[in-house]
Design a protein around this motif. Structure first.
Motif, mmCIF file in Angstrom:
data_model
loop_
_atom_site.group_PDB
_atom_site.id
_atom_site.type_symbol
_atom_site.label_atom_id
_atom_site.label_comp_id
_atom_site.label_asym_id
_atom_site.label_seq_id
_atom_site.Cartn_x
_atom_site.Cartn_y
_atom_site.Cartn_z
ATOM 1 N N GLY A 104 48.982 102.392 -21.327
ATOM 2 C CA GLY A 104 48.813 102.284 -22.365
ATOM 3 C C GLY A 104 47.451 101.461 -23.051
ATOM 4 N N LEU A 105 46.473 101.348 -22.611
ATOM 5 C CA LEU A 105 45.538 100.843 -23.369
ATOM 6 C C LEU A 105 44.778 101.661 -24.374
ATOM 7 N N PRO A 106 44.298 101.216 -25.495
ATOM 8 C CA PRO A 106 43.642 102.341 -26.428
ATOM 9 C C PRO A 106 42.711 103.068 -26.048
ATOM 10 N N ARG A 161 44.274 94.440 -30.412
ATOM 11 C CA ARG A 161 45.671 94.827 -30.970
ATOM 12 C C ARG A 161 46.306 94.000 -31.279
ATOM 13 N N GLY A 216 34.448 98.900 -29.638
ATOM 14 C CA GLY A 216 34.782 99.179 -27.927
ATOM 15 C C GLY A 216 35.996 98.161 -27.491
ATOM 16 N N SER A 266 40.328 103.959 -27.411
ATOM 17 C CA SER A 266 39.324 103.604 -27.059
ATOM 18 C C SER A 266 38.280 102.480 -26.736
ATOM 19 N N THR A 267 39.219 102.350 -25.825
ATOM 20 C CA THR A 267 38.986 101.638 -24.147
ATOM 21 C C THR A 267 37.334 102.644 -23.283
ATOM 22 N N GLU A 322 41.149 97.251 -37.039
ATOM 23 C CA GLU A 322 40.394 97.578 -36.254
ATOM 24 C C GLU A 322 38.876 97.701 -36.856
ATOM 25 N N SER A 349 38.852 96.716 -30.193
ATOM 26 C CA SER A 349 39.400 97.488 -30.488
ATOM 27 C C SER A 349 40.781 97.432 -29.164
ATOM 28 N N PHE A 350 39.479 97.078 -28.659
ATOM 29 C CA PHE A 350 40.729 96.790 -26.793
ATOM 30 C C PHE A 350 41.010 95.316 -26.903
ATOM 31 N N ALA A 362 43.487 93.695 -18.541
ATOM 32 C CA ALA A 362 44.107 94.487 -19.164
ATOM 33 C C ALA A 362 45.506 94.340 -18.322
#
Lengths: 352, 304
Positions: A324-326, B109, B102, A328-329, B216, B105-106, A44
């Motif tokens: 800026g990572l979600p 996006r 996880g 849920s990461t 998601e 959703s990573f 990322a």
């Protein structure tokens, strides 16, 4: 016979294999997941060390961060208990998620019915949450004991029903007329909420989690009830022959588990959020599941694993803001840690 | 009234297909003695993998294959933890699902608002023009046909080939497999990975043939439903077809009713497919559990 042998081996630490290999496997269960997670971060475009530093700082680097970790850890520990208590009796409850939201619904509904009656209302809200959670778990327990439907599957499916039930009630009967069409329940009057400490989100209700864990530890190891539970978990057939009412044990542990998850819902609604939203407590049940499995359902150690998971989740929120990572990461990290722990390979059974 | 019934039945097949793929995959794994609750995660990662590959290459068939591979690789993690390292199967499966959630959703996006050209429905000459039956059975996408053909195919492999015999023996009594010089561990790993591939295909059908978008957590528990339906189907690929289309029927019926404004609340209506799954399990479960592979009893039934 082999069950008796494992029983003995599990309950006498000095009979276990030496500590050193155990230490190495445990360390690798943490380091390998961290390395794998670093790979994800690099994909990322985030430097892993910077990210880890930001995560540490946001969770444990300030009193605010530590408070946030505590606020998260308490409901995690309760949902971990909701997993660990049935696991000790040989049941796999994956429904803490649904039991939590139904418990939260119970508390919110009770608050809406009571209006503002001050601090005497608080025990009523707690009780309503316990009843909600226990009822939802009791459903799965009855399906298991009366109709032989495996509790893992029923609790997983009932989670989805619980989300939808809460969504429905928040759209209809329990929607706050003043919330401009948002599906929120009316705010719980300040007088009926848990007292807050030091002008933060840390509240007295958080103490429920360690108290519950200690009570469970004592009950498990120091009472006849706990012995019954461990024997049932070790070998239900043997338990039945020894005169233990296995169906009753299953029902009790599931009701208690539901009560624990319901309490986690109460902590969120009455303690932290002050009202019920569709997003309340989503994911908390699975976090508790991870926390319980990380420590093989040890009633006291699960407080530690809940703190660890809470720190990861809180720092995940920070990661969202800084990198800026979600958020849920960090679910990747927690799942990898659990897989690392499971890969140490403790056979299929639950250790006593 | 008739057009509505036709739409519901045709929808039952189309929306039940994703579950059917996953269910067939889970039957293969469970026949070898491994429960994979990670089916949900495999479907999810398959759905995203297929969607992403379709968006990049424009070829939904290649996309579906990539989706299958994604599901297979996630299942390989489960095979490692649960089979090779002998960690708890159910916990490992759930961890796999959380991992899949996880990861998707990573990476998902950037695909949320993407549009793709998904699979078109293929009309079969002669058959799709039949009254009533034509639109119900013969106007579907390629993956839907594939799933329907795969079910008897897997039945044949399981019951009429040496491979299938060894797979079933692994699930019933692994000592037998040792005694002919094969490794139950290897067979289990392959079965779990195969199952993950099929679950990934199921997810692919969902994203590139049915909904044509990525959301998601879009599988919404279909993987768990598939695991439940394996019990309903008494571990038989043929009965799995009935179970999956029944779930699909509940899905498409409640959507049709919602579209016509019937029913108290969209949320309660959406709960119907899950409740139907629980209900059929209760109705048939007691009888069917006798068909459970012996090696699974240690996982599922701890004496209860």
């Amino acid at each position: 016979m082999s069950n008796i042998a494992t029983f003995l081996r599990g309950s006498h630490p000095r009979l276990r294999t030496s500590l050193r290999p155990a230490l190495i496997t445990t360390l690798s269960a943490v380091i390998v997941p961290l390395c794998l997670f670093s790979v994800f971060l690099m994909m990322a475009g985030v430097a892993p060390l910077d990210a880890f530093r930001a995560m540490l700082q946001s969770s444990l680097g300030s009193s605010y961060g530590i408070g946030e970790v505590l606020v998260r850890a308490a409901p995690f520990a309760l949902t971990a208990l909701a997993t660990a208590i049935p696991a000790r009796a040989g049941l796999l409850n994956v429904g803490a998620e649904g039991q939590l939201v139904v418990g939260a619904l119970g508390a919110a509904a009770a608050s809406a019915l009571l209006k503002d009656i001050g601090i005497v209302g608080l025990p009523v809200l707690i009780l309503a949450g316990i009843i909600g959670g226990a009822a939802w778990a009791g459903l799965a327990a009855v399906l298991r004991t009366k109709l032989q439907l495996n509790e893992t599957i029923s609790t997983l499916l009932l989670n989805y029903v619980a989300y939808l039930l809460v969504a429905h009630i928040l759209q209809g009967p329990l929607r706050d007329p003043a919330s401009f069409n948002w599906p929120f329940s009316p705010p719980i009057p300040d007088g009926m909420r848990f007292p807050v400490l030091f002008d933060s989100r840390v509240h007295l209700g958080l103490l429920i989690a360690p108290v519950a864990a200690i009570i469970f530890a004592l009950a498990l190891w120091r009472t006849y009830w706990g012995l019954n539970l461990r024997v049932t978990g070790g070998n239900p057939q043997a338990a039945r022959r020894a005169g233990i009412d296995v169906a009753k044990t299953y029902l009790t542990v599931m009701l208690i588990a539901g009560a624990m998850a319901g309490l986690a819902g109460v902590l969120q609604v009455v303690g932290v959020e002050g009202r019920l939203r569709p997003s309340t407590g989503v994911g908390f049940g699975y976090s508790g599941f991870l926390a319980a499995w990380m420590v093989s359902h040890h009633p006291l150690w699960l407080l530690g694993s809940s703190l660890l998971l809470a720190a990861i989740v809180v720092s995940g929120d920070a990661l969202q803001i800084t990198s800026g990572l979600p958020s849920s990461t960090v679910g990747i990290l927690t799942a990898l840690v659990l897989l690392g722990v499971l890969a140490r390979g403790h056979s299929q059974g639950v250790r006593l | 009234m008739l057009p509505i019934i036709i739409a519901v039945l045709s929808g039952a097949i189309r929306s039940g297909t994703a579950v059917l793929f996953a269910c067939l995959g889970e039957i293969i794994a469970e026949r070898a003695g491994v429960v994979n609750l990670g089916t949900e995660g495999c479907m999810l990662i398959g759905a995203l993998g297929a969607f992403a590959a379709t968006a990049m290459t424009g070829n939904p068939f290649l996309g579906a294959f990539v989706g299958g591979l994604c599901g297979a690789s996630l299942a390989a993690v489960h095979a490692y933890v649960a089979v090779i390292r002998r960690g708890n199967q159910l916990a490992s499966g759930l961890a796999i699902t959380i991992l899949g959630l996880g990861v998707t959703s990573f990476f998902g996006r950037s695909f949320v608002a993407t549009q793709i050209n998904g699979m078109n429905s293929i009309s079969i000459a002669g058959l799709s023009d039949l009254p009533i039956l034509g639109p119900i059975l013969f106007q579907h996408d390629a993956l839907t046909y594939l799933a329907a053909f795969l079910a008897p195919g897997i039945w044949f492999v399981l019951y009429r080939t040496r491979w299938g015999l060894m797979l079933r023996a692994t699930g019933e009594r692994q000592d037998v497999v040792y005694s002919v010089g094969l490794s139950p561990t290897l067979i289990r790993c392959l079965a779990v990975i195969c199952g993950g591939f099929l679950a990934g295909l199921g997810g692919a059908q969902l994203s590139v043939a049915y909904t044509l978008n990525w959301v998601e957590n879009m599988t919404q528990g279909r993987g768990y439903v598939a695991v439940a339906l394996v019990i309903f189907s008494s571990w038989s690929p043929l009965t799995a077809v009935a179970g999956s289309y029944l779930f699909g029927g509940a899905l498409s019926l409640q959507l049709a009713l919602q579209a016509r404004g019937v029913g108290a609340s969209p949320f309660l209506m959406s709960a119907i497919p899950y409740l139907v799954t629980l209900a059929v399990l209760v109705l048939v479960g007691r009888r069917r559990r006798q068909a459970m592979p012996d090696e699974l009893r240690a996982v599922f039934e701890r004496g209860g």
